[in-house]
Design a protein around this motif. Structure first.
Motif, PDB file in Angstrom:
ATOM      1  N   GLN A  32      26.617  33.455  37.245  1.00  0.00           N
ATOM      2  CA  GLN A  32      27.137  32.208  37.778  1.00  0.00           C
ATOM      3  C   GLN A  32      28.536  32.434  38.335  1.00  0.00           C
ATOM      4  O   GLN A  32      29.400  32.945  37.656  1.00  0.00           O
ATOM      5  CB  GLN A  32      27.175  31.145  36.664  1.00  0.00           C
ATOM      6  N   GLU A  33      28.729  32.063  39.593  1.00  0.00           N
ATOM      7  CA  GLU A  33      30.021  32.261  40.247  1.00  0.00           C
ATOM      8  C   GLU A  33      30.955  31.115  39.889  1.00  0.00           C
ATOM      9  O   GLU A  33      30.646  29.961  40.163  1.00  0.00           O
ATOM     10  CB  GLU A  33      29.809  32.314  41.770  1.00  0.00           C
ATOM     11  N   GLN A  34      32.061  31.419  39.234  1.00  0.00           N
ATOM     12  CA  GLN A  34      33.033  30.371  38.894  1.00  0.00           C
ATOM     13  C   GLN A  34      34.407  30.990  38.687  1.00  0.00           C
ATOM     14  O   GLN A  34      34.629  31.718  37.737  1.00  0.00           O
ATOM     15  CB  GLN A  34      32.592  29.632  37.615  1.00  0.00           C
ATOM     16  N   TRP A  35      35.312  30.736  39.627  1.00  0.00           N
ATOM     17  CA  TRP A  35      36.704  31.174  39.481  1.00  0.00           C
ATOM     18  C   TRP A  35      37.480  29.976  38.940  1.00  0.00           C
ATOM     19  O   TRP A  35      37.481  28.912  39.559  1.00  0.00           O
ATOM     20  CB  TRP A  35      37.278  31.609  40.827  1.00  0.00           C
ATOM     21  N   CYS A  36      38.159  30.143  37.828  1.00  0.00           N
ATOM     22  CA  CYS A  36      38.851  29.009  37.201  1.00  0.00           C
ATOM     23  C   CYS A  36      40.265  28.846  37.754  1.00  0.00           C
ATOM     24  O   CYS A  36      40.921  29.824  38.112  1.00  0.00           O
ATOM     25  CB  CYS A  36      38.943  29.213  35.688  1.00  0.00           C
ATOM     26  N   THR A  37      40.729  27.592  37.799  1.00  0.00           N
ATOM     27  CA  THR A  37      42.152  27.349  38.049  1.00  0.00           C
ATOM     28  C   THR A  37      42.921  27.918  36.854  1.00  0.00           C
ATOM     29  O   THR A  37      42.377  28.047  35.754  1.00  0.00           O
ATOM     30  CB  THR A  37      42.444  25.844  38.184  1.00  0.00           C
ATOM     31  N   LEU A  38      44.185  28.243  37.064  1.00  0.00           N
ATOM     32  CA  LEU A  38      44.949  28.946  36.027  1.00  0.00           C
ATOM     33  C   LEU A  38      45.076  28.119  34.748  1.00  0.00           C
ATOM     34  O   LEU A  38      44.963  28.658  33.643  1.00  0.00           O
ATOM     35  CB  LEU A  38      46.336  29.325  36.563  1.00  0.00           C
ATOM     36  N   LEU A  39      45.284  26.803  34.870  1.00  0.00           N
ATOM     37  CA  LEU A  39      45.441  25.977  33.665  1.00  0.00           C
ATOM     38  C   LEU A  39      44.174  26.011  32.813  1.00  0.00           C
ATOM     39  O   LEU A  39      44.237  26.145  31.591  1.00  0.00           O
ATOM     40  CB  LEU A  39      45.791  24.525  34.045  1.00  0.00           C
ATOM     41  N   ALA A  40      43.007  25.899  33.466  1.00  0.00           N
ATOM     42  CA  ALA A  40      41.743  25.920  32.724  1.00  0.00           C
ATOM     43  C   ALA A  40      41.555  27.262  32.018  1.00  0.00           C
ATOM     44  O   ALA A  40      41.109  27.319  30.864  1.00  0.00           O
ATOM     45  CB  ALA A  40      40.578  25.646  33.676  1.00  0.00           C
ATOM     46  N   PHE A  41      41.927  28.350  32.691  1.00  0.00           N
ATOM     47  CA  PHE A  41      41.799  29.694  32.106  1.00  0.00           C
ATOM     48  C   PHE A  41      42.719  29.848  30.904  1.00  0.00           C
ATOM     49  O   PHE A  41      42.303  30.313  29.834  1.00  0.00           O
ATOM     50  CB  PHE A  41      42.117  30.728  33.197  1.00  0.00           C
ATOM     51  N   LEU A  42      43.978  29.430  31.040  1.00  0.00           N
ATOM     52  CA  LEU A  42      44.944  29.589  29.954  1.00  0.00           C
ATOM     53  C   LEU A  42      44.611  28.707  28.758  1.00  0.00           C
ATOM     54  O   LEU A  42      44.748  29.128  27.605  1.00  0.00           O
ATOM     55  CB  LEU A  42      46.358  29.279  30.460  1.00  0.00           C
ATOM     56  N   CYS A  43      44.189  27.464  29.018  1.00  0.00           N
ATOM     57  CA  CYS A  43      43.896  26.541  27.911  1.00  0.00           C
ATOM     58  C   CYS A  43      42.681  27.006  27.112  1.00  0.00           C
ATOM     59  O   CYS A  43      42.611  26.820  25.898  1.00  0.00           O
ATOM     60  CB  CYS A  43      43.659  25.128  28.438  1.00  0.00           C
TER      61      CYS A  43
END
Length: 662
Positions: free
Chosen positions: A363-374
């Motif tokens: 599944q292709e999904q690049w996260c925004t930085l806030l979502a990745f860090l949280c």
């Protein structure tokens, strides 16, 4: 003191439950019957309330009730000897002491209150958690103009009980500290949204990204009394980005209140103009990207199979230019070196985006930085984007590389170009670094060629926040690739002006601003001790099941510390140090005729039971834990290294010494 109706009813409910718990009603009936029988003369036909209360007081029932109901009148009450008894509700043992916030009277603030949630239907069937019971929780994370906030965790429910307030400072970066307070018109030009990320944490501590939402807060500028209530519908992420997961009730309020509010027509016109401007820029970039791609395909037909990625979907299913996922990011005093930044990114968890159903597709999904860090975990693209941003912040010329590993598995990693032409690959999932020396396929067979140590096979494109290059060399194999980025016959560039038009720092953009990194909230020493105590219990129980006794050697456990520190230092810097002292100390601690065995292992989570289960799967570690022999002494040492965002590297070493019996 008057109470609002909902608080009054809640208080009545608590008192009612307490009376039922003490069976006060039954005791009052007994006293009533006894009083009527003993003290009431035949000529009296009725009993007054005063008579009954007097009888209850004489028998000590009123005193018992008042002892059970604790009322705290002063937050800073002195001389309290014991904590109040826990009630049946989720309450703190001590009354909360409200923290004072320094408010600058010359600045504007947006007070954002989250007043509960509803329609989280996935949790419709979940039972009410019992007091003290560990349950899954929701946590709301916010980012607004370089400020980050996190709500208190609340139990997952169909109507989660969010009751939190956040004071967000609204100011214009271009204005100095001595400037006048921003008015409504100036604030209308501040188009940064409030980014809200909802995280679910299960009972084992695993985190899941539930929703990511961009709140348009400027509607409060047109509110009559400076306050507005908003019902925010949260949509899912990834494949569920069109499905509602729940609704949050939010109240927005400006402090201090605006002298003059704007009309709703002005705010809606501003929003429409911004949307149109952004949409037009994105449309023009799309037209340019299509033209660039057509030209790229005309160079060589095989380019159609190369991994050239111009757009990527974020967690909300929105297509964004890949260059917008990277931006120079300075870590302040949290990280000191580029290699320490690489180590930090590598200890964030690796998890592929979940796919519903089989088929093995990614599944292709690049996260925004806030979502990745949280969430503290993400796919290789998220790691590579963050590492590239941090290396750019440290002043390096860094790019994200898109290509494949062995067996054609798509992968992303980071590359830095030295001022002397040295090309270094950085693997964001491990922190490893590799120097790239290209093989020249035109050299005669007798010329010795460098052997690549990196795991990468092909490379399709590279990009950062300002540049994008498509690989147009005859072969896309990494080992023969020449990184002469100024040679357009080897790398086809995109227009930097086109990239700047859709990626910050542009004037308007749908791309979210980057949040700052947060310092760790983990106490490394306390956490190390907790995990070590749990592991000792698990080892003792495991050996007990095997019919073996367990004797711990505290001194030997302590001697393992330098080794764990050296392992982490080596992972961070690539330099090994202190091994001689460790070996000498172990030789002194192990008597002649005894054998020493040690097993180090590394984790990026703090779950002792999970770590122990993993260790037992290693035959070397199992041999130590289940060691049989004469004078067996066991040792275990845990060392937690804390990094920003509460990420951590956990090193565990099991060891044993025993008399060698031939």
């Amino acid at each position: 003191m008057s109470l609002p109706p909902e608080k009054a009813s809640e208080l009545k409910q608590i008192i009612h439950q307490q009376l039922l718990k003490m069976d006060v009603h039954g005791r009052i009936r007994e006293v009533l019957a006894e009083t009527i029988r003993e003290e009431l003369a035949p000529e009296h036909q009725q009993l007054s309330t005063e008579d009954l209360i007097k009888a209850l007081r004489q028998r000590g029932i009123i005193d018992d009730v008042m002892k059970e109901l604790k009322f705290v009148t002063d937050v800073n009450e002195k001389g309290r000897t014991s904590a109040p008894k826990p009630s049946t509700h989720f309450v703190d043992r001590e009354p909360p002491v409200l923290k004072k916030t320094n408010i600058d009277p010359t600045r504007r603030y947006l007070y954002l209150q989250v007043l509960g949630g509803k329609a989280f239907l996935e949790h419709l069937q979940e039972p009410e958690p019992l007091p003290g019971q560990i349950c899954s929780t929701f946590t709301l994370c916010l980012h607004f103009r370089n400020q980050r906030f996190r709500s208190k965790p609340v139990p997952c429910a169909c109507e989660p009980d969010f009751q939190d307030g956040f004071l967000l400072e609204v100011h214009k970066d271009s204005l100095g500290d001595g400037s006048k307070m921003v008015d409504a018109t100036t604030m209308l030009s501040i188009c940064d949204p409030v980014h809200m990320v909802l995280i679910k944490t299960d009972t084992s501590g695993e985190t899941t990204l539930v929703a990511s939402y961009f709140l348009e807060w400027r509607s409060v500028l047109a509110a009559e009394n400076g306050t507005t209530n908003v019902a925010v519908e949260l949509l899912g992420v990834g494949t569920e980005s069109k499905v509602s997961v729940g609704v949050l009730n939010i109240r927005l309020e400006m402090y201090p209140q605006l002298n003059k509010t704007l009309s709703s027509e002005i705010t809606s016109t501003q929003f429409t103009l911004e949307r149109q401007k952004t949409a037009e820029k994105e449309r023009l970039f799309l037209v340019y990207a299509k033209q660039w791609w057509r030209e790229y395909l005309q160079i060589r037909p095989t380019h159609n199979t190369r991994l050239v990625k111009i757009f990527a979907q974020d967690e909300n299913g929105v297509n964004r230019p890949v260059c917008s996922y990277v931006r120079p990011l300075r870590a302040g005093r949290l990280l000191d070196t580029p290699r320490q930044a690489a180590r930090f990114v590598s200890v964030l968890g690796h998890e592929r985006a979940p796919v519903i159903g089989g088929g093995g597709g990614k599944q292709e999904q690049w996260c925004t930085l806030l979502a990745f860090l949280c969430r503290s975990k993400g796919d290789c693209e998220d790691h590579a984007n963050l590492l590239c941003s941090l290396l750019l912040g440290f002043g390096l010329e860094a790019f994200v590389c898109v290509g494949t590993k062995a067996k054609g598995v798509p992968h992303t990693w980071v590359m830095t170009c030295g001022s002397d032409g040295t090309i270094t690959f950085w693997e964001s999932l491990t922190g490893h670094r590799y120097i790239h020396r290209p093989i020249n396929p035109d050299d005669p067979p007798l010329v010795e060629q460098p052997k690549p140590l990196y795991p990468y096979r092909t490379i399709g494109c590279i990009f950062n926040h300002q540049k994008f290059f498509g690989n147009c060399q005859p072969s896309d194999a990494v080992e023969v690739c020449v990184f002469d980025l100024h040679n357009e016959s080897k790398w086809k560039p995109m227009s930097e002006e086109a990239i700047k038009s859709v990626c910050p720092p542009g004037a308007t953009s749908s791309v979210p601003p980057f949040p700052p990194l947060c310092a760790s909230t983990i106490d490394a020493a306390v956490t190390s001790n907790e995990i070590e105590v749990q592991l000792r219990i698990l080892v003792s129980e495991h050996r007990k099941d095997l019919g073996l006794s367990t004797v711990w050697d505290d001194q030997l456990s302590y001697l393992l510390s330098p080794a764990l520190a050296a392992y982490e230092l080596e992972r961070t810097t690539g330099v090994s140090a202190g091994n001689e002292e460790f070996q000498d100390a172990v030789r002194r601690a192990v008597p002649d005729g005894h054998t020493f065995k040690g097993f180090p292992i590394h984790f990026v989570h703090r779950n002792a039971r999970r770590a122990f289960a993993t260790c037992l799967r290693s035959p070397f570690c199992e041999e130590i834990i289940c060691c049989r022999g004469d004078q067996v002494r066991l040792a275990v040492r845990v060392r937690v290294f804390a990094y920003p965002e509460s990420a951590c590297a956990v090193w565990i070493m099991f060891a044993c010494k025993y008399r060698s019996v031939l």
